[in-house]
Design a protein around this motif. Sequence first.
Motif, PDB file in Angstrom:
ATOM      1  N   THR A  86       0.841  -1.206   0.000  1.00 20.16           N
ATOM      2  CA  THR A  86       0.000   0.000   0.000  1.00 20.16           C
ATOM      3  C   THR A  86       0.875   1.256   0.000  1.00 20.16           C
ATOM      4  O   THR A  86       2.035   1.213   0.404  1.00 20.16           O
ATOM      5  N   HIS A  87       0.297   2.384  -0.463  1.00 19.79           N
ATOM      6  CA  HIS A  87       0.934   3.691  -0.265  1.00 19.79           C
ATOM      7  C   HIS A  87       0.748   4.034   1.210  1.00 19.79           C
ATOM      8  O   HIS A  87      -0.355   3.880   1.729  1.00 19.79           O
ATOM      9  N   LEU A  88       1.784   4.520   1.886  1.00 29.07           N
ATOM     10  CA  LEU A  88       1.599   4.866   3.305  1.00 29.07           C
ATOM     11  C   LEU A  88       2.440   6.067   3.734  1.00 29.07           C
ATOM     12  O   LEU A  88       3.578   6.225   3.302  1.00 29.07           O
ATOM     13  N   SER A  89       1.832   6.877   4.592  1.00 34.34           N
ATOM     14  CA  SER A  89       2.518   8.030   5.204  1.00 34.34           C
ATOM     15  C   SER A  89       3.239   8.866   4.154  1.00 34.34           C
ATOM     16  O   SER A  89       4.387   9.252   4.318  1.00 34.34           O
ATOM     17  N   GLU A  90       2.496   9.147   3.076  1.00 37.42           N
ATOM     18  CA  GLU A  90       3.111   9.900   1.972  1.00 37.42           C
ATOM     19  C   GLU A  90       3.136  11.400   2.280  1.00 37.42           C
ATOM     20  O   GLU A  90       4.105  12.082   1.955  1.00 37.42           O
ATOM     21  N   THR A  91       2.035  11.905   2.864  1.00 38.35           N
ATOM     22  CA  THR A  91       1.962  13.352   3.137  1.00 38.35           C
ATOM     23  C   THR A  91       1.648  13.604   4.611  1.00 38.35           C
ATOM     24  O   THR A  91       1.086  12.749   5.305  1.00 38.35           O
ATOM     25  N   LEU A  92       1.958  14.810   5.055  1.00 36.06           N
ATOM     26  CA  LEU A  92       1.628  15.195   6.435  1.00 36.06           C
ATOM     27  C   LEU A  92       0.120  15.211   6.641  1.00 36.06           C
ATOM     28  O   LEU A  92      -0.382  14.889   7.705  1.00 36.06           O
ATOM     29  N   LYS A  93      -0.626  15.588   5.570  1.00 41.09           N
ATOM     30  CA  LYS A  93      -2.092  15.619   5.671  1.00 41.09           C
ATOM     31  C   LYS A  93      -2.628  14.217   5.984  1.00 41.09           C
ATOM     32  O   LYS A  93      -3.496  14.058   6.845  1.00 41.09           O
ATOM     33  N   GLU A  94      -2.082  13.211   5.292  1.00 37.65           N
ATOM     34  CA  GLU A  94      -2.518  11.826   5.528  1.00 37.65           C
ATOM     35  C   GLU A  94      -2.285  11.447   7.001  1.00 37.65           C
ATOM     36  O   GLU A  94      -3.164  10.868   7.651  1.00 37.65           O
ATOM     37  N   VAL A  95      -1.102  11.793   7.529  1.00 37.19           N
ATOM     38  CA  VAL A  95      -0.770  11.444   8.913  1.00 37.19           C
ATOM     39  C   VAL A  95      -1.677  12.213   9.885  1.00 37.19           C
ATOM     40  O   VAL A  95      -2.205  11.646  10.845  1.00 37.19           O
ATOM     41  N   GLY A  96      -1.890  13.506   9.586  1.00 37.71           N
ATOM     42  CA  GLY A  96      -2.746  14.326  10.451  1.00 37.71           C
ATOM     43  C   GLY A  96      -4.172  13.822  10.462  1.00 37.71           C
ATOM     44  O   GLY A  96      -4.769  13.643  11.536  1.00 37.71           O
ATOM     45  N   ASP A  97      -4.721  13.563   9.291  1.00 37.81           N
ATOM     46  CA  ASP A  97      -6.104  13.055   9.198  1.00 37.81           C
ATOM     47  C   ASP A  97      -6.250  11.736   9.958  1.00 37.81           C
ATOM     48  O   ASP A  97      -7.252  11.490  10.626  1.00 37.81           O
ATOM     49  N   CYS A  98      -5.236  10.880   9.827  1.00 35.17           N
ATOM     50  CA  CYS A  98      -5.260   9.565  10.493  1.00 35.17           C
ATOM     51  C   CYS A  98      -5.231   9.748  12.011  1.00 35.17           C
ATOM     52  O   CYS A  98      -5.969   9.075  12.734  1.00 35.17           O
ATOM     53  N   SER A  99      -4.408  10.683  12.478  1.00 41.26           N
ATOM     54  CA  SER A  99      -4.322  10.941  13.932  1.00 41.26           C
ATOM     55  C   SER A  99      -5.655  11.427  14.466  1.00 41.26           C
ATOM     56  O   SER A  99      -6.093  11.016  15.546  1.00 41.26           O
TER      57      SER A  99
END
Length: 418
Positions: free
Chosen positions: A197-210
Amino acid sequence: MKYHFFNAQILVKGSIIKGDVLVENNKIIYVGSKPPKFSPDRKIDVKNNILMSGFVNAHCHTPSSVLRGISDDLPLNEWLAKIIPFERAMTEEDIYWATMLGIAEYVSGGITTVEENYGNIIPIMKAYKKASFRARISIGFPNVKQDLTNTLKWQLEQVQNFGFKPVCFAHSIYGTNEKNFETLTTFAKQNNLPVSTHLSETLKEVGDCSVKYKKTPVELLEDYGFLDRQCTLYHMVHCDKDDLKIVSDYNASIITCPSSNLKLASGIAPLFAMQNAGINIGIGTDGAYSNNSFDMFKEMFLVATLEKANLYNASILRAEQALDMATKNGAKILGYENLGEIKKGNLADIILVDIQKPHHYPHHNLISNLVYSAKSSDVYLTMTNGKIVYENGQFDIGENIEEIYKNCLKIKKRILEE
Ligand SMILES: [Zn+2]
């Protein structure tokens, strides 16, 4: 066919040795300076070239080749919104020719194996089959006509019929819902398949996940059970020590795609920390809409230099480590144990890199030349699986190169009109 490469400078285990390489059918049968008696169909004088293993492009969306330059200089969300309608406008025939264009770029730049992450796999596999090209093919893109389990069953059968290696692919934690992650993980377990899978590509992805899950993307995958299987993670730009400890504990691998991460302003992957955590790292170009080329020399240069600038230390990542990532590490991650090194018994994926050029002289250090000076246009010959698919500007990939260009121009015209 039997080939005898002689008078060669051969890249073996991070050093250059002089000698000969013998190939019979699809295997390397000898590497050394005193070749046994052999009656080749063809003798090739390697003289002004370095002979090395072909590159493994460990993450790509190959049919994106025809969307090169269509959505540039935009933030990731706007970029994605712009390419999706074009991708949807592509027919099966378009995807076939777009894959052929990608293959032409691969072989002319020394790439001999690819991890293919694209939805419509039939025209893609037809192109790879016709070109005699090696690929690990993703299954798992949802199909509107049937549920995911049946899609996976059908796709797995197709990949096996074509004779390629399969991998269960979830697009991402933001593009694949929890239910589909569960279905994919269960299917992979039942059929003993690797996952990616694509993972932890952008800060937005990490922030949204948090915000949504109170976890990092890596912790979320651990919860899904996705890391229990042989797992490949593309990008991993934004991850901390704890994330890398989890990745390492599960023996998952990471594919870094530096050009794509730079162009989409995603960031710089912490390769030094990944290496210290003992994680196997491969290199991918990602798609031509976020790169915009399939050039492993460019990626190797960035892999070997970005972390240096990031950590203000020029010694933390050496040229030979970048070469390993682009060849044998990628091969291992994709499940090929006998690929990625010039060695007796390995599959005959061989490239010749022309060093009779101004930017290679005066040959002080050929290893560093390969990473810091070479260009994909230096590739003189590419052999994949014992077949010469590219030599001195001539392609042997099952379709005429002019026909490929002609069809790709037609696609451009049509999808722009639509
Ligand atoms: Zn990608």
